[in-house]
Design a protein around this motif. Structure first.
Motif, short mmCIF file in Angstrom:
data_model
loop_
_atom_site.label_atom_id
_atom_site.label_comp_id
_atom_site.label_asym_id
_atom_site.label_seq_id
_atom_site.Cartn_x
_atom_site.Cartn_y
_atom_site.Cartn_z
N MET A 133 -10.26 8.39 2.89
CA MET A 133 -9.79 7.05 2.52
C MET A 133 -10.47 5.95 3.33
O MET A 133 -10.98 6.19 4.42
N SER A 134 -10.44 4.73 2.79
CA SER A 134 -11.02 3.59 3.51
C SER A 134 -10.04 3.10 4.57
O SER A 134 -8.86 3.44 4.55
N LYS A 135 -10.55 2.27 5.48
CA LYS A 135 -9.71 1.71 6.54
C LYS A 135 -8.51 0.97 5.99
O LYS A 135 -7.39 1.13 6.45
N GLY A 136 -8.79 0.17 4.95
CA GLY A 136 -7.72 -0.64 4.38
C GLY A 136 -6.63 0.24 3.78
O GLY A 136 -5.45 -0.01 3.94
N GLN A 137 -7.07 1.31 3.10
CA GLN A 137 -6.09 2.23 2.50
C GLN A 137 -5.29 2.94 3.59
O GLN A 137 -4.07 3.11 3.47
N LYS A 138 -5.98 3.34 4.66
CA LYS A 138 -5.26 4.00 5.75
C LYS A 138 -4.22 3.08 6.36
O LYS A 138 -3.11 3.49 6.68
N GLN A 139 -4.62 1.81 6.51
CA GLN A 139 -3.70 0.86 7.11
C GLN A 139 -2.47 0.69 6.21
O GLN A 139 -1.35 0.61 6.69
N ARG A 140 -2.70 0.68 4.91
CA ARG A 140 -1.56 0.55 4.00
C ARG A 140 -0.69 1.80 4.05
O ARG A 140 0.53 1.74 3.94
N LEU A 141 -1.35 2.94 4.24
CA LEU A 141 -0.58 4.18 4.36
C LEU A 141 0.30 4.15 5.62
O LEU A 141 1.46 4.57 5.59
N GLN A 142 -0.26 3.62 6.71
CA GLN A 142 0.55 3.49 7.93
C GLN A 142 1.77 2.60 7.67
O GLN A 142 2.87 2.90 8.12
N LEU A 143 1.50 1.52 6.96
CA LEU A 143 2.60 0.61 6.65
C LEU A 143 3.62 1.31 5.75
O LEU A 143 4.83 1.17 5.94
N ALA A 144 3.12 2.10 4.80
CA ALA A 144 4.03 2.84 3.93
C ALA A 144 4.91 3.76 4.77
O ALA A 144 6.10 3.90 4.53
N ARG A 145 4.31 4.38 5.79
CA ARG A 145 5.07 5.30 6.63
C ARG A 145 6.25 4.60 7.30
O ARG A 145 7.35 5.13 7.34
N VAL A 146 6.00 3.39 7.84
CA VAL A 146 7.09 2.75 8.57
C VAL A 146 8.15 2.18 7.64
O VAL A 146 9.18 1.70 8.09
N LEU A 147 7.90 2.23 6.32
CA LEU A 147 8.90 1.71 5.39
C LEU A 147 9.85 2.80 4.90
O LEU A 147 10.87 2.51 4.29
N LEU A 148 9.49 4.07 5.17
CA LEU A 148 10.22 5.19 4.57
C LEU A 148 11.72 5.13 4.82
O LEU A 148 12.52 5.40 3.94
N HIS A 149 12.09 4.81 6.05
CA HIS A 149 13.51 4.84 6.38
C HIS A 149 14.16 3.47 6.20
O HIS A 149 15.24 3.23 6.73
#
Ligand SMILES: Nc1ncnc2c1ncn2[C@@H]1O[C@H](COP(=O)(O)OP(=O)(O)OP(=O)(O)O)[C@@H](O)[C@H]1O
Ligand SMILES: [Mg+2]
Lengths: 334, 561
Positions: A133-149
């Protein structure tokens, strides 16, 4: 209503070095709060205290009314923390990555992961392996992670630092969406432009001390008032009385000018214009920094016309945040 | 965003609550496997090199076994070939798990720290225990798959006879148990270090020599002794243990050697490694101590029980004395190790820990077994004294039941030995506590601790030697070495000179006195530090309370106006 984040008299010492010195500020609910400062100012240290990962030498931090020292477990449930330069497991897919964290947070993975994928616009690439994945996609994935709960407060340490302009714009839009969902967002940065149009409030930190904090408009008008020569005691900003900053008497702003012919000629003419203190050439434009009220621009234009320079366009640079930052930190920087 | 944390049903009160909680725990474990384990399995499934590693391992092992089999077959009968293959295979497999196990596990936690994925995992609220178990399961699965891949190679020995099916089976059971132990070792190192490379280096530096030593002493070394006990166990065979189960003669020795000793030797370190991994994964401001202290109590108990049961087959007073000396020495070494572990204790439980205790109404005993230097060193001292007393009394009781006519226990010799070592143990505990209270550099203090004890063991002998030469060596000059713990063994000499005995007694009193004084001083100092810190915290708290009150008053005024 108590603020979403309350930071009070925070001190931290690494070895013999005070990294934080009496930092105090509030983050109101539903705000996008910019936590700004140059490298090494202590942003990450403050954020790690908020995220229950570091016990400060002294001081107290409350998130959503809960002391981070007293009850770290419940604080962890109410925050989403995205560390700076954090890594992601590389040999898992986007979906597997999120499912892992959903299970770790003990939220039902099936429904939550889909919701988060949609929100962060990662649904199309949910079967992609992270390493590709690209940096931008990874960063969005990180953000997705912190939204889970579904945390109330998001704490993002330099969320846009490695992103290209396009990814940065996507991130900005995502943050605005999240604010629309009622989340409070604190984000740190040392690049002002990446934040300027999403933040509602800021705190500026320099060498471990808070320089100024509060809603952008309020700080701007306060500086304006002080420039106008209002007598001043110690300014009370967001509960911090530490902002004993040498505020210059005259405000400085910049205009961007496009002229007919060589910009150098305009530059020479500008240097004698009333109120102009600095002239710069960049990218075929002329930038003039001036002191005084906005009406000075009219004089500048008149001066140029008088000098025979044809003007194609005049644009007032309106970056309030940048101005606040420059003015607030000038005392320290010179 | 409809994500709501799953409501964990509040268990009902009382006895049914306990049953319900148990049921839920079982349901949770059986329905939801450890998420970390699942994720790591997926990750390694995507790693294309795994099958190649496994395949090459099998091929190499097959070639070695075939080579050994071929060369033995030239000269020996078929069942000798079978036995040779059995020993070769399991020795080989031992070294595979002893080196690969720790190395694979070493990566597990350090890599998350290094790759900066660790904080995210911690913040999910997953407990350090769950994380440790998940990491253990992943590394163990990897190693177990090596062992399983090797299984067909091991089956080759059957073709030649000479070994029993049961022997091979028990061999495998031990192989898996040892793999678990080695994986736990790698994990404990990994949990302490910040980089994968560092963790792998340290584990290999330790596990290569350690595995060779373990193999040498527990393999051929102990095998020789066991052959003396049970003739049918082949002499000097490295993998004697599985064979002994089949070939040994039933009796007290059988139980002790094949059940008690293996259990202690595997379970005690494994438990320690687990607790220290969990402690390292727990944040410094949380409770890192309770688990290790439970391990300490459990192990002390196990050691005492093992020491007592080892006295059962003895038949003479001299044997009892030797057993008592061995037990006391072992206990002392254990305490030495534990003191250096507990030098990492915080001076007092952190505020976070105390808030958590107050929230869940934790009782006095559990608090005493929690973090804090003072209770910890009290526990070590108390447990050691009790253990020494139990073992000594056990020896005396055992002597009463000796068969008539056998030599009796030399009580005087035993008493001077135990009092000397007892005194020295108190000194060691006091020294540890004193050093702990003096500095926050725990690694440095442990080194100082080691240097002081090492110096104490050696320097008195040098002094005694020099004085002995100067004074034209009479036996009495030996007493100048009385400050060295090794002097305890001099006291075992039945015909020890009166001055030597007196020196030993005086020294034991000095040791004990210094130890208690050091403990007292350490506790006082720790209390002082904690009190000062508490006062500062109380002041800040008071300031906060005042500020909060002012804010509230202001907002009330604003609301009313
Ligand atoms: N673990 C540590 N030990 C010693 N010093 C540290 C540690 N962590 C941070 N520091 C120091 O504390 C200061 C503040 O660091 P911090 O990371 O909080 O700054 P920052 O504002 O986040 O900077 P950046 O923009 O570079 O991320 C720096 O001078 C840093 O060197
Ligand atoms: Mg930082």
């Amino acid at each position: 209503m108590t603020p979403a984040i309350r930071v009070r008299h925070l001190w931290h010492r690494f070895g013999a070095f005070d990294v934080l010195r009496d930092v105090t500020f509030d983050v109101g609910r539903g705000e996008i709060f910019g936590f700004i400062g140059p490298n090494g100012a202590g942003k990450t240290t403050t954020i790690r205290v908020m995220a229950t990962l570091l016990e400060p030498t002294a001081g107290r931090v409350e998130i959503d009314g809960v002391d981070v020292m007293r009850d770290p477990e419940s604080v962890r449930r109410s925050i989403g923390y995205m560390p700076d330069h954090a890594g992601i497991y590389e040999r898992v897919t986007v979906r597997e990555y999120l499912e892992f964290f959903a299970e770790a947070y003990r939220v039902p993975p099936a429904s939550v992961v889909d919701a988060v994928l949609e929100l962060t616009d990662l649904g199309r690439i949910s079967d992609k392996v992270v390493v590709t994945m690209s940096k931008g996609q990874k960063q969005r994935l990180q953000l997705a992670r912190v939204l889970l709960h579904d945390p109330k407060v998001l704490i993002l340490d330099e969320p846009a630092s490695d992103l290209d302009p396009r990814a940065r714009i996507e991130m900005r839009n995502l943050l605005l969406d999240l604010r629309g969902l009622g989340k409070t967002i604190l984000l740190s940065s040392h690049i002002l432009t990446e934040l300027s149009d999403v933040c509602t409030s800021v705190a500026i930190l320099e060498r471990g001390q808070l320089v100024v904090a509060g809603p952008i408009a309020e700080i701007a008008s306060r500086f304006e008032a002080r420039r106008a020569g209002a007598p001043q005691g110690a300014p009370e900003i967001g509960g911090a009385s530490a902002a004993a900053v040498a505020v210059p008497q005259a405000p400085r702003r910049r205009v961007k000018l496009r002229v007919v012919g060589a910009p150098e000629a305009a530059s020479a003419a500008l240097s004698t214009a009333p109120g102009v203190v600095e002239v710069e050439l960049a990218g075929g434009y002329v930038y003039a920094t001036y002191e005084g009220p906005e009406s000075v621009v009219a004089h500048i234009v008149a001066h140029l016309v008088h000098a025979g320079v044809g003007i194609l366009g005049v644009e007032q640079e309106r970056n309030e945040l940048e101005r606040i930052f420059l003015e607030a930190t000038r005392g320290e920087m010179q | 965003m409809s994500a709501e944390p799953v409501a964990t049903a509040e268990p009902a009160q009382g006895a049914t609550g306990l049953v319900e909680r148990l049921r839920q725990a079982i349901a949770r474990h059986s329905s939801a496997p450890n998420p970390i384990w699942m994720r790591e399995m997926r990750q390694s499934a995507r790693l294309t090199r795994t099958p190649f590693v496994l395949m090459s391992l099998t091929i190499i092992a097959t070639m070695i076994i075939a080579g050994v089999g071929g060369s033995v077959m030239q000269t020996q009968r078929s069942d000798a070939v079978g036995q040779a293959l059995f020993h070769t295979f399991f020795s080989l497999a031992f070294f595979v798990v002893a080196w690969a196990g720790p190395a694979v596990a070493a990566n597990a936690i350090a890599s998350e720290r290094e790759g900066r994925t660790w904080e995210a995992v911690v913040l999910t609220g997953m407990s350090p225990k769950t994380i440790a178990r998940g990491k253990f399961l992943s590394a163990f699965t990897a190693i177990a798959s090596y062992v399983v891949m090797l299984a067909p190679v091991g089956a080759l020995c059957f073709l030649f006879g000479g070994v029993d099916f049961l022997e091979v089976l028990i061999g495998y059971v031990y192989l898996f148990a040892l793999s678990a132990l080695f994986v736990a070792f790698g994990l404990a190192i990994s949990s302490k270090l910040a980089t994968s490379r560092g963790a792998i280096m340290v584990t290999l530096l330790l596990s290569v020599p350690a595995s060779a030593t373990i193999f040498g002493t527990f393999g051929p070394g102990l095998g020789q002794a066991v052959h003396g006990l049970w003739e049918r166990v082949p002499s000097g065979a490295p993998v004697w243990l599985p064979m002994a189960y089949v070939r040994g003669e039933l009796g007290v020795e059988y139980v002790l050697l094949l059940f008690v000793v293996p259990f202690v030797v595997i379970a005690v370190p494994a438990w320690f490694l687990y607790e220290s991994t969990v402690a390292n994964l727990t944040e410094p401001t949380d409770d890192r101590s309770s688990g290790l202290k439970r391990w300490f109590i459990g192990t002390t108990l196990v050691l005492v029980l093992a020491a007592l049961s080892a006295m059962i087959p003895l038949i003479t007073g001299d044997q009892i004395l030797i057993a008592l000396v061995a037990d006391t020495t072992l206990l002392l070494l254990f305490v030495l190790f534990c003191v250096s572990v507990f030098m990492g204790e915080p001076l007092a439980p952190s505020r976070r820990v105390r808030y958590a205790w107050d929230r869940s109404n934790v009782g006095r005993v559990s608090r005493w077994l929690g973090p804090g230097m003072e209770p910890t060193f009290q526990l070590v001292l108390g447990a050691t004294v009790i253990a020494l007393a139990l073992v000594s009394v056990g020896g005396l009781v055992r002597e009463m039941f000796l068969p008539r006519g056998s030599t009796s226990l030399r009580f005087d010799v035993f008493a001077r030995f135990v009092s000397y070592f007892g005194g020295f143990t108190v000194f060691v505990i006091g020294l540890g506590a004193w050093l702990r209270a003096r500095s926050t550099n725990l690694f440095g203090q442990r080194i100082v601790f080691g240097v002081i004890l090492g110096g104490l063991a050696i320097v008195p002998w040098i002094i005694a030697l020099v004085l002995g030469i100067a004074l034209r060596g009479s036996d009495a000059t030996l007493s100048f070495a009385c400050a060295s713990p090794l002097f305890g063994f001099v006291l075992l000499d039945h015909s020890a000179n009166g001055e030597v005995v007196a020196a030993g007694f005086v020294m034991s009193v000095i040791f004990a006195g210094t130890g208690f004084a050091a403990l007292g001083s350490a506790f006082r100092r720790a209390r002082g530090i904690v009190r000062a810190w508490e006062e500062r915290q109380d002041q800040t708290d008071a300031a906060f309370a005042a500020e909060d009150a002012a804010l509230e008053a202001a907002s009330r005024n604003a609301a009313s106006s």
